[in-house]
Structures are given as C-alpha cells and as structure tokens.
Design a protein around this motif. Structure first.
Motif, PDB file in Angstrom:
ATOM      1  N   LYS A  28     -31.671  13.838  44.194  1.00 29.74           N
ATOM      2  CA  LYS A  28     -30.822  13.472  45.328  1.00 29.74           C
ATOM      3  C   LYS A  28     -31.474  12.274  46.021  1.00 29.74           C
ATOM      4  O   LYS A  28     -32.644  12.316  46.386  1.00 29.74           O
ATOM      5  N   ILE A  29     -30.723  11.216  46.168  1.00 27.75           N
ATOM      6  CA  ILE A  29     -31.231  10.002  46.799  1.00 27.75           C
ATOM      7  C   ILE A  29     -31.134  10.173  48.309  1.00 27.75           C
ATOM      8  O   ILE A  29     -30.081  10.521  48.836  1.00 27.75           O
ATOM      9  N   VAL A  30     -32.254   9.931  49.000  1.00 27.89           N
ATOM     10  CA  VAL A  30     -32.289  10.033  50.455  1.00 27.89           C
ATOM     11  C   VAL A  30     -32.906   8.762  51.027  1.00 27.89           C
ATOM     12  O   VAL A  30     -33.755   8.158  50.379  1.00 27.89           O
ATOM     13  N   PRO A  31     -32.442   8.369  52.214  1.00 31.78           N
ATOM     14  CA  PRO A  31     -31.492   9.031  53.094  1.00 31.78           C
ATOM     15  C   PRO A  31     -30.044   8.878  52.596  1.00 31.78           C
ATOM     16  O   PRO A  31     -29.746   8.012  51.776  1.00 31.78           O
ATOM     17  N   TYR A  32     -29.183   9.712  53.143  1.00 31.83           N
ATOM     18  CA  TYR A  32     -27.773   9.747  52.755  1.00 31.83           C
ATOM     19  C   TYR A  32     -27.127   8.364  52.823  1.00 31.83           C
ATOM     20  O   TYR A  32     -26.322   8.002  51.962  1.00 31.83           O
ATOM     21  N   ALA A  33     -27.498   7.590  53.831  1.00 29.05           N
ATOM     22  CA  ALA A  33     -26.866   6.282  54.044  1.00 29.05           C
ATOM     23  C   ALA A  33     -26.966   5.377  52.822  1.00 29.05           C
ATOM     24  O   ALA A  33     -26.079   4.554  52.586  1.00 29.05           O
ATOM     25  N   ILE A  34     -28.005   5.522  52.005  1.00 29.67           N
ATOM     26  CA  ILE A  34     -28.144   4.616  50.868  1.00 29.67           C
ATOM     27  C   ILE A  34     -27.430   5.133  49.617  1.00 29.67           C
ATOM     28  O   ILE A  34     -27.379   4.439  48.609  1.00 29.67           O
ATOM     29  N   ARG A  35     -26.889   6.348  49.688  1.00 29.28           N
ATOM     30  CA  ARG A  35     -26.114   6.845  48.543  1.00 29.28           C
ATOM     31  C   ARG A  35     -24.633   7.050  48.892  1.00 29.28           C
ATOM     32  O   ARG A  35     -23.846   7.405  48.044  1.00 29.28           O
ATOM     33  N   PHE A  66     -34.863  -1.144  54.400  1.00 28.92           N
ATOM     34  CA  PHE A  66     -35.501  -0.866  53.124  1.00 28.92           C
ATOM     35  C   PHE A  66     -36.971  -1.246  53.239  1.00 28.92           C
ATOM     36  O   PHE A  66     -37.315  -2.258  53.852  1.00 28.92           O
ATOM     37  N   GLY A  67     -37.826  -0.390  52.674  1.00 24.43           N
ATOM     38  CA  GLY A  67     -39.261  -0.640  52.681  1.00 24.43           C
ATOM     39  C   GLY A  67     -39.605  -1.592  51.555  1.00 24.43           C
ATOM     40  O   GLY A  67     -39.492  -1.242  50.379  1.00 24.43           O
ATOM     41  N   LEU A  68     -39.993  -2.796  51.913  1.00 25.46           N
ATOM     42  CA  LEU A  68     -40.346  -3.819  50.932  1.00 25.46           C
ATOM     43  C   LEU A  68     -41.864  -3.906  50.828  1.00 25.46           C
ATOM     44  O   LEU A  68     -42.535  -4.186  51.821  1.00 25.46           O
ATOM     45  N   PHE A  75     -38.603  -2.720  46.453  1.00 26.02           N
ATOM     46  CA  PHE A  75     -38.269  -1.724  47.459  1.00 26.02           C
ATOM     47  C   PHE A  75     -38.949  -0.430  47.059  1.00 26.02           C
ATOM     48  O   PHE A  75     -38.791   0.035  45.926  1.00 26.02           O
ATOM     49  N   VAL A  76     -39.706   0.151  48.003  1.00 24.13           N
ATOM     50  CA  VAL A  76     -40.365   1.438  47.723  1.00 24.13           C
ATOM     51  C   VAL A  76     -39.564   2.604  48.278  1.00 24.13           C
ATOM     52  O   VAL A  76     -39.793   3.750  47.900  1.00 24.13           O
ATOM     53  N   GLY A  77     -38.625   2.326  49.180  1.00 23.34           N
ATOM     54  CA  GLY A  77     -37.819   3.384  49.774  1.00 23.34           C
ATOM     55  C   GLY A  77     -36.943   2.828  50.875  1.00 23.34           C
ATOM     56  O   GLY A  77     -36.754   1.612  50.970  1.00 23.34           O
ATOM     57  N   ALA A  78     -36.435   3.749  51.695  1.00 27.85           N
ATOM     58  CA  ALA A  78     -35.526   3.340  52.765  1.00 27.85           C
ATOM     59  C   ALA A  78     -35.633   4.294  53.942  1.00 27.85           C
ATOM     60  O   ALA A  78     -36.022   5.456  53.775  1.00 27.85           O
ATOM     61  N   VAL A  79     -35.292   3.786  55.115  1.00 34.93           N
ATOM     62  CA  VAL A  79     -35.192   4.609  56.324  1.00 34.93           C
ATOM     63  C   VAL A  79     -33.849   4.312  56.975  1.00 34.93           C
ATOM     64  O   VAL A  79     -33.360   3.182  56.944  1.00 34.93           O
ATOM     65  N   ASN A  80     -33.266   5.352  57.541  1.00 38.30           N
ATOM     66  CA  ASN A  80     -32.009   5.231  58.254  1.00 38.30           C
ATOM     67  C   ASN A  80     -32.256   5.747  59.663  1.00 38.30           C
ATOM     68  O   ASN A  80     -32.691   6.884  59.838  1.00 38.30           O
ATOM     69  N   ILE A  81     -32.020   4.891  60.651  1.00 35.56           N
ATOM     70  CA  ILE A  81     -32.271   5.248  62.048  1.00 35.56           C
ATOM     71  C   ILE A  81     -30.944   5.448  62.750  1.00 35.56           C
ATOM     72  O   ILE A  81     -30.129   4.523  62.862  1.00 35.56           O
ATOM     73  N   LEU A  90     -28.653  16.779  65.953  1.00 39.09           N
ATOM     74  CA  LEU A  90     -29.647  17.475  66.770  1.00 39.09           C
ATOM     75  C   LEU A  90     -30.121  18.740  66.063  1.00 39.09           C
ATOM     76  O   LEU A  90     -31.295  19.088  66.107  1.00 39.09           O
ATOM     77  N   LEU A  91     -29.212  19.396  65.387  1.00 38.97           N
ATOM     78  CA  LEU A  91     -29.567  20.609  64.659  1.00 38.97           C
ATOM     79  C   LEU A  91     -30.317  20.266  63.376  1.00 38.97           C
ATOM     80  O   LEU A  91     -31.394  20.804  63.104  1.00 38.97           O
ATOM     81  N   ASN A  92     -29.756  19.370  62.589  1.00 37.55           N
ATOM     82  CA  ASN A  92     -30.313  19.094  61.269  1.00 37.55           C
ATOM     83  C   ASN A  92     -29.988  17.667  60.861  1.00 37.55           C
ATOM     84  O   ASN A  92     -28.866  17.350  60.541  1.00 37.55           O
ATOM     85  N   GLY A  93     -30.956  16.828  60.881  1.00 39.51           N
ATOM     86  CA  GLY A  93     -30.755  15.430  60.499  1.00 39.51           C
ATOM     87  C   GLY A  93     -31.708  14.537  61.259  1.00 39.51           C
ATOM     88  O   GLY A  93     -32.486  13.796  60.683  1.00 39.51           O
ATOM     89  N   GLY A  94     -31.626  14.623  62.578  1.00 39.73           N
ATOM     90  CA  GLY A  94     -32.551  13.866  63.412  1.00 39.73           C
ATOM     91  C   GLY A  94     -32.217  12.394  63.519  1.00 39.73           C
ATOM     92  O   GLY A  94     -31.175  11.924  63.089  1.00 39.73           O
ATOM     93  N   HIS A  95     -33.148  11.667  64.138  1.00 35.21           N
ATOM     94  CA  HIS A  95     -32.995  10.232  64.347  1.00 35.21           C
ATOM     95  C   HIS A  95     -33.311   9.416  63.097  1.00 35.21           C
ATOM     96  O   HIS A  95     -32.730   8.356  62.896  1.00 35.21           O
ATOM     97  N   ILE A  96     -34.282   9.874  62.311  1.00 36.73           N
ATOM     98  CA  ILE A  96     -34.739   9.085  61.165  1.00 36.73           C
ATOM     99  C   ILE A  96     -34.621   9.906  59.891  1.00 36.73           C
ATOM    100  O   ILE A  96     -35.142  11.017  59.814  1.00 36.73           O
ATOM    101  N   GLY A  97     -33.959   9.332  58.907  1.00 36.26           N
ATOM    102  CA  GLY A  97     -33.951   9.882  57.556  1.00 36.26           C
ATOM    103  C   GLY A  97     -34.712   8.904  56.685  1.00 36.26           C
ATOM    104  O   GLY A  97     -34.590   7.691  56.856  1.00 36.26           O
ATOM    105  N   ASP A  98     -35.525   9.415  55.783  1.00 33.07           N
ATOM    106  CA  ASP A  98     -36.308   8.505  54.949  1.00 33.07           C
ATOM    107  C   ASP A  98     -36.450   9.048  53.538  1.00 33.07           C
ATOM    108  O   ASP A  98     -36.300  10.243  53.309  1.00 33.07           O
ATOM    109  N   GLY A  99     -36.710   8.151  52.621  1.00 35.12           N
ATOM    110  CA  GLY A  99     -36.924   8.544  51.239  1.00 35.12           C
ATOM    111  C   GLY A  99     -37.733   7.485  50.511  1.00 35.12           C
ATOM    112  O   GLY A  99     -37.652   6.297  50.819  1.00 35.12           O
TER     113      GLY A  99
END
Length: 169
Positions: A28-35, A66-68, A75-81, A90-99
């Motif tokens: 599963k590719i994370v964060p969701y935003a990049i898939r 994207f982490g360059l 690219f080594v990965g990505a973060v979604n803010i 607030l329950l599940n996800g948070g401010h930052i998703g990363d992979g």
C-alpha cells in the motif's frame, strides 16, 4: 541531504521511478495523497495535488511534498500535510501522513522528512501536530517519537490498532 519539494515537471522521472518501485513491491503506497490519482497520467496527477492544496470538497486542504535525496537524485518518499483536522482526521489520520519507498527504508529518511514537515506545519500556524501510525509499524513510531511525538492513546480502526501521537511545536 534530504529536502522537501513540490512536484513539478522537473521531477516527473523521480516520481515514476519511486511509484513504479512501490507498485512492484505490492505494498500500500502511503500517504494516500500520492496514490489517490494514477501517477502514470502525470498532468492529471499534478493538477490533483494542486487542487488538494486549494481544497477538494469533502477533504481538508493539504500540501504534498516529496523527499528528494539530493545526493542520489531520487525521491525517497513523501509527506502530506493537512492544514487542519476534521473529525475523521482527528480520530485517525492526523496532520502529517508519510511514507518511504521500499528500497530507502531504515536509513533515517522518515525522521528527517517528518522534521522538515514540522517546519512546514509551523509556517501554516499549526502549533500542535497529530501523527497516527499502525501499532505494528515500529519504524514509523520511532520516527514520530524522535521528532517529539508523545503517545496519547491507541484506538482500534477497522480491526487495526492505531497509535495517536502529539508533537508540540
């Protein structure tokens, strides 16, 4: 050296190489935003990221970086803010998703990318950042804790135990 960059035509090959690797790993590719959108349709993919930053109905505005790795030029990965939290985040996800792409894990990239993402959160005026990870993802938990994450609680979401960490900026 790792820097966060926004996607542009300059990084089209970088994106394709990272996403192809992730896809071949059958993970599963994370964060969701990049898939969320098919990366093979680059112009549509790029527009989707830009639209997300302005705000898509039903989703909070979010910025994807994207982490360059400037030395490897990959690219080594990505973060979604996410710019703020709704009830679901607030329950599940948070401010930052990363992979981190499979071949680049366990090298400290997640810790560094989270640190850089926290700087971006400060610029957005976020002073308390929520990060969530699967309880079984020890590497992710370590990266969050290394950036000041304090475990608030664990919750069950769709049969998975999730850990919720807060980072005060």
């Amino acid at each position: 050296m790792i820097v966060l960059v926004k996607l542009s035509n300059t990084y089209r090959t970088h994106l394709n190489e990272m996403m192809d690797e992730w896809s071949l790993a059958n993970e599963k590719i994370v964060p969701y935003a990049i898939r969320r959108i098919d990366y093979k349709e680059f112009e549509k993919y790029l527009r989707g990221l830009e639209e997300e930053e302005r705000g898509i109905p039903g989703l909070v505005p979010a910025t994807t970086y994207f982490g360059l790795d400037t030395e490897q030029d990959i690219f080594v990965g990505a973060v979604n803010i996410r710019h703020y939290l709704n009830e679901s985040l607030l329950l599940n996800g948070g401010h930052i998703g990363d992979g981190i792409r499979p071949s680049q894990r366990r090298k400290g990239y997640a810790t560094k990318m989270i640190s850089l993402a926290l700087e971006e959160c400060r610029k957005l005026g976020i002073d308390r950042v929520l990060m969530v990870c699967d309880k079984n993802n020890i590497g992710s938990a370590k990266s969050i804790i290394s950036n000041g994450g304090v475990l608030e609680n664990e919750i069950e979401v769709n049969g998975n135990m999730e850990q919720r960490y807060w980072i005060v900026l």
